[in-house]
Design an enzyme around this catalytic site. Structure first.
Site, PDB file in Angstrom:
ATOM      1  N   GLY A 271      33.488 -20.444   5.627  1.00  0.00           N
ATOM      2  CA  GLY A 271      33.788 -21.565   6.121  1.00  0.00           C
ATOM      3  C   GLY A 271      32.844 -22.271   6.674  1.00  0.00           C
ATOM      4  CD  GLN A 272      28.526 -26.087   9.241  1.00  0.00           C
ATOM      5  OE1 GLN A 272      28.134 -25.202   8.014  1.00  0.00           O
ATOM      6  NE2 GLN A 272      28.477 -26.334  10.294  1.00  0.00           N
TER       7      GLN A 272
ATOM      8  CG  HIS B   3      44.483 -22.789   6.944  1.00  0.00           C
ATOM      9  ND1 HIS B   3      43.333 -23.417   6.492  1.00  0.00           N
ATOM     10  CD2 HIS B   3      44.782 -21.922   8.052  1.00  0.00           C
ATOM     11  CE1 HIS B   3      42.577 -22.806   7.034  1.00  0.00           C
ATOM     12  NE2 HIS B   3      42.905 -21.607   8.115  1.00  0.00           N
TER      13      HIS B   3
ATOM     14  CB  ALA C 141      47.487 -17.015   9.397  1.00  0.00           C
TER      15      ALA C 141
ATOM     16  CG  HIS D 204      41.963 -19.890   4.619  1.00  0.00           C
ATOM     17  ND1 HIS D 204      42.737 -19.731   6.028  1.00  0.00           N
ATOM     18  CD2 HIS D 204      41.233 -18.787   5.682  1.00  0.00           C
ATOM     19  CE1 HIS D 204      43.058 -19.421   6.759  1.00  0.00           C
ATOM     20  NE2 HIS D 204      41.616 -18.592   6.254  1.00  0.00           N
TER      21      HIS D 204
ATOM     22  CD  GLN E 123      33.075 -15.766  10.673  1.00  0.00           C
ATOM     23  OE1 GLN E 123      33.864 -15.388  11.426  1.00  0.00           O
ATOM     24  NE2 GLN E 123      33.687 -16.310  10.037  1.00  0.00           N
TER      25      GLN E 123
HETATM   26  P1  AMP Z   1      40.067 -16.802   9.433  1.00  0.00           P
HETATM   27  O1  AMP Z   1      40.999 -16.586   8.526  1.00  0.00           O
HETATM   28  O2  AMP Z   1      40.126 -17.940  10.052  1.00  0.00           O
HETATM   29  O3  AMP Z   1      39.199 -15.484   9.767  1.00  0.00           O
HETATM   30  O4  AMP Z   1      38.551 -17.588   8.529  1.00  0.00           O
HETATM   31  C1  AMP Z   1      38.193 -16.949   7.212  1.00  0.00           C
HETATM   32  C2  AMP Z   1      36.964 -18.007   6.514  1.00  0.00           C
HETATM   33  O5  AMP Z   1      37.768 -19.303   6.403  1.00  0.00           O
HETATM   34  C3  AMP Z   1      36.070 -18.504   7.509  1.00  0.00           C
HETATM   35  O6  AMP Z   1      35.046 -18.807   6.787  1.00  0.00           O
HETATM   36  C4  AMP Z   1      36.362 -19.778   7.746  1.00  0.00           C
HETATM   37  O7  AMP Z   1      34.983 -20.360   7.962  1.00  0.00           O
HETATM   38  C5  AMP Z   1      37.158 -20.485   7.095  1.00  0.00           C
HETATM   39  N1  AMP Z   1      38.127 -21.512   7.343  1.00  0.00           N
HETATM   40  C6  AMP Z   1      38.885 -21.390   8.009  1.00  0.00           C
HETATM   41  N2  AMP Z   1      39.172 -22.628   8.198  1.00  0.00           N
HETATM   42  C7  AMP Z   1      38.864 -23.181   7.637  1.00  0.00           C
HETATM   43  C8  AMP Z   1      38.662 -25.036   6.854  1.00  0.00           C
HETATM   44  N3  AMP Z   1      39.287 -25.597   8.216  1.00  0.00           N
HETATM   45  N4  AMP Z   1      37.910 -25.761   6.269  1.00  0.00           N
HETATM   46  C9  AMP Z   1      36.888 -24.939   5.880  1.00  0.00           C
HETATM   47  N5  AMP Z   1      36.769 -23.565   6.179  1.00  0.00           N
HETATM   48  C10 AMP Z   1      37.880 -22.826   7.161  1.00  0.00           C
END
Ligand code: AMP
Length: 282
Positions: A149-150, A35, A33, A38, A155
């Site tokens: 991501g921060q 955005h 998903a 990512h 995590q």
């Molecule tokens: P997820 O798909 O939600 O597991 O996120 C995958 C990676 O994208 C993780 O390292 C998240 O911290 C990072 N991530 C998610 N949302 C954001 C954001 N708004 N800004 C920067 N990194 C993000």
């Protein structure tokens, strides 16, 4: 962009590009998903690596039994398009059985202490699932760098500790939070929000700005900063606080006095959707 599903193919590809010499691999683990948050990780990986793999895996072991694993947004075609447009060389999209060959209750990685704080406290077992799947991805892909991501600050702390403890050779690169124009941190779960909830959700980023401006004005006492952040949520009664914390970014232990580098982190429920946000205080 190649789409790989078996672990063995990812490993073969990674080893081949390494054997060619002069190449470096950046891995961007995601649950799909995709955005702009990512996308920023993929771009960072692109600038620091000759080759980039994006993994796309909704990891069942990091979801609690009453959480949203089944309905987590899945958008494979759009994810392929975004990853390809950002220059990923490989999209690794394994089946659950590939990453959990003996089932989800077999070997796992646990980072004690850190895993029980913040999101780990309200989501028991969550960080065990995260540490386990990221360890598997790092072992399978053997990337030089992995990009996170921060946004998921706890995590990051858990994964840094895991990588250090397991002597894994991958370097972690942490990328800044990407936000919508109104301040809401991008999240795949924002898709769950109704228009009214989306407005209410701005309480999270508002609390961050509020705390940052108090710190800029000289306030350092955690008790005052936290009370004032709670005050921001008092004006948004539909939003239910999960935690509001001022903590050391590496140990996730609460601090009494904010210093440069202290993490302000917040999690809150907007309807049935749990959102998180944070900032490293300057
Ligand atoms: P997820 O798909 O939600 O597991 O996120 C995958 C990676 O994208 C993780 O390292 C998240 O911290 C990072 N991530 C998610 N949302 C954001 C954001 N708004 N800004 C920067 N990194 C993000």
């Amino acid at each position: 962009m190649q789409i790989l599903r078996p672990v063995a193919e990812l490993r073969r590809w990674s080893r081949k590009l390494r054997a060619a010499g002069g190449n470096t691999l950046g891995l961007v683990p995601t649950m799909g998903a995709l955005h702009a948050g990512h996308a920023s990780l993929i771009r960072a990986a692109r600038t620091l690596s000759t080759h980039v793999a994006v993994s796309l895996f909704v990891n069942p072991t990091q979801f609690g039994p009453s959480e949203d694993y089944a309905r987590y947004p899945r958008a494979f075609e759009a994810d392929c398009a975004l990853a390809a447009a950002e220059g990923a060389d490989v999209l690794f999209a394994p089946a659950v059985e590939e990453l959990y060959p003996s089932g989800p209750d077999s070997t796992f990685v646990e980072v004690p202490g850190l895993s029980d704080r913040l999101d780990g406290q309200s989501r028991p077992g969550h960080f065990r699932g995260v540490a386990t799947v990221v360890a598997k991805l790092l072992i399978a892909a053997e990337p030089d760098r992995a990009f996170f991501g921060q946004k998921d600050a706890a995590q990051v702390a858990v994964l840094r500790r895991m990588i250090a403890d397991l002597l894994l050779a991958t370097e972690i690169v942490v990328c800044p939070i990407v936000r919508d124009a109104d301040g809401l941190a991008l999240s795949s779960r924002n898709a769950y929000l109704t228009p009214a909830q989306r407005t209410q959700a701005l309480a999270l980023s508002r609390s961050i700005h509020h705390v940052e401006s108090l710190v800029a004005g000289g306030e350092r006492r955690a008790s005052m900063l936290l009370a004032s952040a709670h005050g921001v949520f008092a004006a948004e009664p539909e939003v239910r606080i999960d935690y509001i914390a001022l903590i050391d970014a590496a140990t996730l232990e609460p601090v009494e006095t904010a210093v440069s580098g202290t993490l302000f982190a917040v999690a809150a429920w907007v309807g049935a959707t749990r959102l998180i946000d944070n900032a490293i205080l300057d």
